[in-house]
Design a protein around this motif. Structure first.
Motif, short mmCIF file in Angstrom:
data_model
loop_
_atom_site.label_atom_id
_atom_site.label_comp_id
_atom_site.label_asym_id
_atom_site.label_seq_id
_atom_site.Cartn_x
_atom_site.Cartn_y
_atom_site.Cartn_z
N VAL A 114 8.26 2.89 -0.31
CA VAL A 114 8.73 2.08 -1.96
C VAL A 114 10.43 1.91 -1.51
O VAL A 114 11.38 1.64 -2.13
CB VAL A 114 9.05 3.04 -3.39
CG1 VAL A 114 9.42 2.20 -4.31
CG2 VAL A 114 7.06 2.56 -3.20
N LEU A 127 11.69 -0.91 0.66
CA LEU A 127 11.84 -2.07 0.21
C LEU A 127 13.02 -2.74 -0.69
O LEU A 127 13.96 -3.48 -1.15
CB LEU A 127 10.10 -2.43 -1.24
CG LEU A 127 10.36 -3.93 -1.36
CD1 LEU A 127 10.52 -4.76 -0.35
CD2 LEU A 127 9.42 -3.76 -2.15
N GLU A 134 -0.69 5.55 -6.86
CA GLU A 134 -0.04 3.90 -5.91
C GLU A 134 1.30 3.75 -7.02
O GLU A 134 1.71 4.12 -7.92
CB GLU A 134 -0.78 2.44 -6.41
CG GLU A 134 -2.25 2.58 -5.13
CD GLU A 134 -2.72 1.50 -5.40
OE1 GLU A 134 -2.70 0.05 -6.03
OE2 GLU A 134 -4.21 0.94 -5.31
N THR A 157 4.44 0.14 -7.56
CA THR A 157 4.03 -1.43 -7.88
C THR A 157 5.78 -1.55 -7.85
O THR A 157 5.89 -1.37 -8.84
CB THR A 157 3.44 -1.79 -8.53
OG1 THR A 157 2.10 -1.62 -7.86
CG2 THR A 157 3.31 -3.39 -8.49
N LEU A 166 6.22 -7.10 5.50
CA LEU A 166 5.19 -6.23 5.25
C LEU A 166 3.72 -6.81 5.06
O LEU A 166 2.72 -5.39 4.86
CB LEU A 166 5.46 -6.32 3.46
CG LEU A 166 7.05 -5.56 2.84
CD1 LEU A 166 7.63 -5.78 1.67
CD2 LEU A 166 7.30 -4.12 3.68
N VAL A 191 4.68 -6.21 -4.41
CA VAL A 191 4.21 -5.56 -3.86
C VAL A 191 3.09 -4.53 -4.35
O VAL A 191 3.79 -3.01 -4.55
CB VAL A 191 5.55 -5.25 -2.63
CG1 VAL A 191 4.27 -5.09 -1.48
CG2 VAL A 191 5.98 -7.01 -2.02
N SER A 192 2.16 -3.88 -3.93
CA SER A 192 2.05 -2.67 -4.12
C SER A 192 1.47 -1.69 -2.83
O SER A 192 1.16 -1.83 -2.03
CB SER A 192 0.46 -2.55 -4.84
OG SER A 192 0.92 -3.15 -6.24
N PHE A 193 1.85 -0.63 -2.77
CA PHE A 193 1.91 0.14 -2.28
C PHE A 193 0.56 1.68 -1.70
O PHE A 193 0.81 2.40 -3.43
CB PHE A 193 3.40 1.13 -1.54
CG PHE A 193 4.57 -0.22 -0.72
CD1 PHE A 193 4.29 0.26 0.74
CD2 PHE A 193 5.17 -0.44 -2.04
CE1 PHE A 193 5.36 -0.54 0.43
CE2 PHE A 193 6.38 -1.18 -0.72
CZ PHE A 193 5.71 -1.66 0.15
N GLU A 220 1.41 2.01 3.08
CA GLU A 220 0.75 0.91 3.27
C GLU A 220 1.35 0.23 2.47
O GLU A 220 1.06 -0.04 0.93
CB GLU A 220 -0.63 1.82 3.66
CG GLU A 220 -1.22 0.16 4.20
CD GLU A 220 -2.97 0.03 4.19
OE1 GLU A 220 -3.64 -0.31 3.87
OE2 GLU A 220 -3.02 1.48 4.02
N ALA A 221 1.24 -1.23 2.27
CA ALA A 221 1.39 -2.13 1.60
C ALA A 221 -0.35 -3.16 1.04
O ALA A 221 -0.60 -3.54 2.12
CB ALA A 221 2.40 -3.42 1.37
N PHE A 272 -0.63 -8.05 -2.09
CA PHE A 272 0.99 -8.64 -2.75
C PHE A 272 0.45 -9.47 -3.63
O PHE A 272 -0.40 -10.78 -3.40
CB PHE A 272 1.73 -9.78 -1.54
CG PHE A 272 1.48 -8.69 -0.22
CD1 PHE A 272 3.15 -8.64 -0.17
CD2 PHE A 272 0.72 -7.92 0.70
CE1 PHE A 272 3.03 -7.55 0.22
CE2 PHE A 272 0.84 -7.31 1.61
CZ PHE A 272 2.09 -6.52 2.35
#
Length: 613
Positions: free
Chosen positions: A144, A147, A166, A168, A198, A240-242, A246-247, A250
Motif C-alpha cells: 500500500v 502505491l 484487506e 483498498t 499491479l 486497488v484492493s490488497f 497481492e493486489a 481493481f
C-alpha cells in the motif's frame, strides 16, 4: 416547483445506460446487469433533477456492477426544497440539511440484490468501499505504501479503506474539473501502466480510453422547443484492493452525468450567474468607488429580509426558465456587514444555491473563513489594486497587508482566493508586479478590470490605446512565463480587448460558424446579456454604468430579463467603430468605459487601438 432538468430523469438514465452498454468494455452479463440496475433505481429518481450517477465496475469481471447516484449537501437541499420534503421521505436516502455538514453526501447504491441508502463524510471515495472505515497511511503494509508513493507524482486525491485484513487504495481526480479527469490528461497512460504493473487486465485497461464520450439526448421543451441535453461519461476514480502484497481487485468508477444543455446550436452550462449587492454598508472609502463618487452623501441601504427571500426566489425561477441553477455572486459594500448576513448565508445553503462572495478582507478571520466554507462559499474575491503604497492610497491604510493575510486564511479554509485589480493609467506597472505577488501567496486566480470614470472629467485616468495594448502584451507574456515555472495561480483574461490583441498576433481566428451567423453575439462585453441586482432591488444591465432596467422588488426577474429595456442594451449594431469590425460578435471592448467617458451608450471603447477600415 422549480424544474431544473427539462427531461425525465428516468428517461435520461435509461438513455445513458443503453449508450454506455454498447461499449466493448462490458461483457454480455455485465450489460444485462447494468440494464437491470437501471430499472431498479429509476423509481427513486427525483422527477425534475438528475443527480450525479456512478457505475462501479470490477475490471476482472468477477463481481457484478454497482450503480449509484449521490448528491452533496447543496444538491440535497435543492431537491428537498423543490419537492417540499417529499423526495427523501419516499426514497429512504438520508437528507443532508445542516450547514455544518457541508461536504457530506447522500448516496443510494443499487447492488445485485438490494438498494442501500448511505450518508457519507466525503465524496472522493469508491462507492463500493463506502461502508468501510478509513485507515492510517502511516501504518499500512509495504504494498500500500509503495502505491501511495507512486501516486504522489500524480494530481490525484487518495484515500485508504480497511476491511478485515484487506486494504483498498482509492484515487480520484481530486478537485479538478470534470474535463481534466484521468482520461483527459497526459497522466492517463502512466496511470493505466501503473495499474497494469499491479496486475490489472491490460485488455480492459486499454478499453478505458474509449469510455469517455459525449452523448446527446434529444428532448422537447415548451420554452425552447427541440434541444439536446448533453451528458459526458468519464472516469471518476480507481481503486486497488490488497491482501498483504497481492493486489486482489481493481475497480473503476464511471461518472455518467457531467452535463450541459444545448439549444439553437449553442452549448449552455446549467448555471445562470447573478451579481447581487445585498448591502451598501462598507468600512472602506475607496477613491474610485461608484457608491461614494464625487463626494456623494450616499444613503447606505441593506436589502430587508423579506426582499432577500423574494429576490432569491426570483433568481431561482429566472434560472429555471433558462433550465439552469442560479449562481449568486454576493457582494456589497461588504456583504458580511449586512445585519442578517449569516441568516441569509444559512438560507442559501439550505436551499442548495451555489454562491460565492466579493468582499473586503477586514472581517475575515480563521473562524469566519471556515464558517463560509461550511455554508458553501467556494470563491472569495478581493481587490488588490497595486503594490502596498498605491493600494493603501486607493483603499485605506493597512488594506494591502490585510488582503494578503486573507488570501492565506481563505486558502487554509479551502476557499479559492481571487484577486481583482482596477486598472488605470496610474497602476499598469503595479499590476504586472502584482502577478508575482499573487503567485507567491498562491492565490487561486488573479484578474483585472478597467477603471470606469465616475464623471467625464475623470476619463483622463484611462490609459492611451497604444499604452494599453503594450500593457496587455506584458500581462500575456508574464502569465505564460509564470505558467512555465509551474505557478498554480490562474491569470484570467477578463479584458475583452485581449481578443483583439490575439487576433492581431494570429492567436485567434473568427470561427466559420460565427461568420455564417452574423447576428449572434458569442463573446465579449456582456452588456444586455447579464445583470446586477442592487440592494434597493434595482436591476442593472451593467453595474459600472447607469443602466437600470427594472426592480426585482416589484417585477418578476424573468420579465425583466426578457423585456425590451434589457434588450436595448444588447443591441451591438450601433456601436461606433465596432459595428464594422470583424470582431463585433467577439469583443466590443468595454461599453461602460466608453459610456462614462462620453455619456453615449454607443460610444467606442476609448482604449481600443484598432483603426476604422
Amino acid at each position: 416547483m422549480v424544474n431544473v432538468c427539462p427531461v425525465s430523469a428516468a428517461a435520461l438514465l435509461d438513455f445513458l445506460v443503453k449508450e454506455l452498454s454498447k461499449k466493448d468494455f462490458f461483457s454480455d452479463p455485465e450489460r444485462t446487469e447494468l440494464h437491470r440496475l437501471a430499472r431498479e433505481i429509476t423509481p427513486v429518481l427525483p422527477e425534475d433533477y438528475f443527480p450525479d450517477t456512478y457505475l462501479d465496475v470490477e475490471l476482472n469481471g468477477r463481481e457484478k456492477p454497482m450503480l449509484a447516484f449521490r448528491m452533496d449537501s447543496r444538491e440535497c437541499n435543492l431537491v428537498n426544497h423543490q419537492t417540499e420534503g417529499r423526495y427523501f421521505a419516499e426514497c429512504g436516502v438520508p437528507a443532508v440539511l445542516m450547514p455544518e455538514q457541508y461536504g457530506r453526501i447522500s448516496v443510494i447504491a443499487c447492488t445485485e440484490d438490494r438498494m442501500i441508502p448511505m450518508e457519507l463524510d466525503k465524496a472522493a471515495i469508491s462507492l463500493r468501499e463506502a461502508s468501510y472505515p478509513s485507515a492510517d497511511p502511516q501504518n499500512e503494509p509495504p504494498a500500500v505504501c509503495a502505491l501511495l508513493a507512486r501516486l504522489a507524482g500524480f494530481p490525484v486525491a487518495t484515500e485508504i479503506r480497511c476491511h478485515g485484513d484487506e486494504r483498498t487504495v482509492i484515487f480520484t481526480g481530486g478537485t479538478r474539473s470534470p474535463r481534466q479527469r484521468f482520461s483527459k490528461t497526459e497522466y492517463a497512460a502512466r496511470l493505466l501502466s501503473l495499474l497494469e504493473e499491479l496486475g490489472a487486465p491490460e485488455k480492459q485497461l486499454s478499453r478505458l480510453i474509449e469510455l469517455p464520450c459525449n452523448y446527446r439526448f434529444p428532448c422537447y421543451d415548451e420554452a425552447y422547443g427541440y434541444m439536446d441535453w448533453l451528458c459526458r461519461s468519464d472516469i471518476a476514480y480507481f481503486s486497488v484492493s490488497f491482501r498483504g502484497a497481492e493486489a486482489l481487485r481493481f475497480h473503476v468508477g464511471i461518472l455518467l452525468t457531467d452535463k450541459c444543455m444545448e439549444h439553437r446550436g449553442e452549448a449552455v452550462k446549467p448555471v445562470q450567474a447573478y451579481q447581487w449587492h445585498i448591502t451598501d454598508i462598507c468600512d472602506q472609502r475607496c477613491r474610485h468607488c461608484y457608491l461614494y463618487a464625487e463626494d456623494a452623501l450616499h444613503k447606505c441601504v441593506s436589502t430587508p429580509w423579506d426582499m432577500l427571500m423574494r429576490t432569491m426566489d426570483e433568481c431561482t425561477m429566472d434560472a429555471a426558465r433558462r433550465h439552469a441553477r442560479p449562481m449568486l455572486y454576493i457582494t456589497g459594500g461588504d456583504p458580511i456587514m449586512h445585519p442578517r448576513f449569516w441568516d441569509f448565508a444559512v438560507e442559501l445553503h439550505r436551499r442548495g444555491i451555489y454562491w460565492n462572495m466579493m468582499g473586503n478582507p477586514i472581517h475575515l478571520d480563521p473562524e469566519v473563513c471556515v464558517r463560509l466554507r461550511q455554508l458553501g462559499v467556494r470563491v472569495y474575491q478581493m481587490s488588490l489594486d497595486g503594490l502596498e503604497p498605491f493600494h493603501d492610497y486607493m483603499r485605506m491604510p493597512g488594506s494591502y497587508r490585510a488582503t494578503l493575510n486573507a488570501v492565506r486564511l481563505l486558502n487554509d479554509a479551502g476557499i479559492g482566493s481571487q484577486l481583482m485589480a482596477t486598472a488605470s493609467r496610474r497602476n499598469l506597472d503595479d499590476i504586472i508586479a502584482l502577478m508575482d505577488v499573487a503567485a507567491e501567496y498562491n492565490a487561486e486566480s488573479f484578474a483585472f478590470a478597467r477603471y470606469c470614470a465616475t464623471s467625464k472629467d475623470k476619463a483622463e485616468d484611462y490609459p492611451a490605446p497604444e499604452e494599453y495594448r503594450r500593457f496587455l502584451e506584458r500581462y500575456l507574456e508574464k502569465s505564460r512565463e509564470l505558467r512555465l515555472k509551474g505557478c498554480g495561480t490562474r491569470f484570467i483574461q477578463k479584458e475583452h480587448l485581449f481578443t483583439l490583441l490575439k487576433w492581431e498576433r494570429g492567436e485567434f481566428t473568427v470561427p466559420e460558424y460565427s461568420k455564417a451567423h452574423p447576428d449572434t453575439v458569442y463573446e465579449g462585453c456582456h452588456l444586455g446579456q447579464s445583470l446586477t441586482i442592487l440592494s434597493d432591488g434595482d436591476v442593472m444591465a451593467c453595474r459600472r454604468m447607469e443602466s437600470v432596467v427594472g426592480n426585482v422588488w416589484t417585477e418578476s426577474l424573468s420579465g425583466i430579463t426578457s423585456g425590451d429595456a434589457l434588450k436595448r442594451y444588447a443591441d451591438v449594431k450601433e456601436i461606433t467603430r465596432c459595428r464594422d469590425c470583424e470582431l463585433l460578435n467577439w469583443c466590443r471592448g468595454c461599453r461602460a468605459v466608453g459610456f462614462n467617458a462620453t455619456g453615449d451608450i454607443h460610444a467606442a471603447d476609448p482604449c481600443c487601438w484598432k483603426k476604422s477600415e
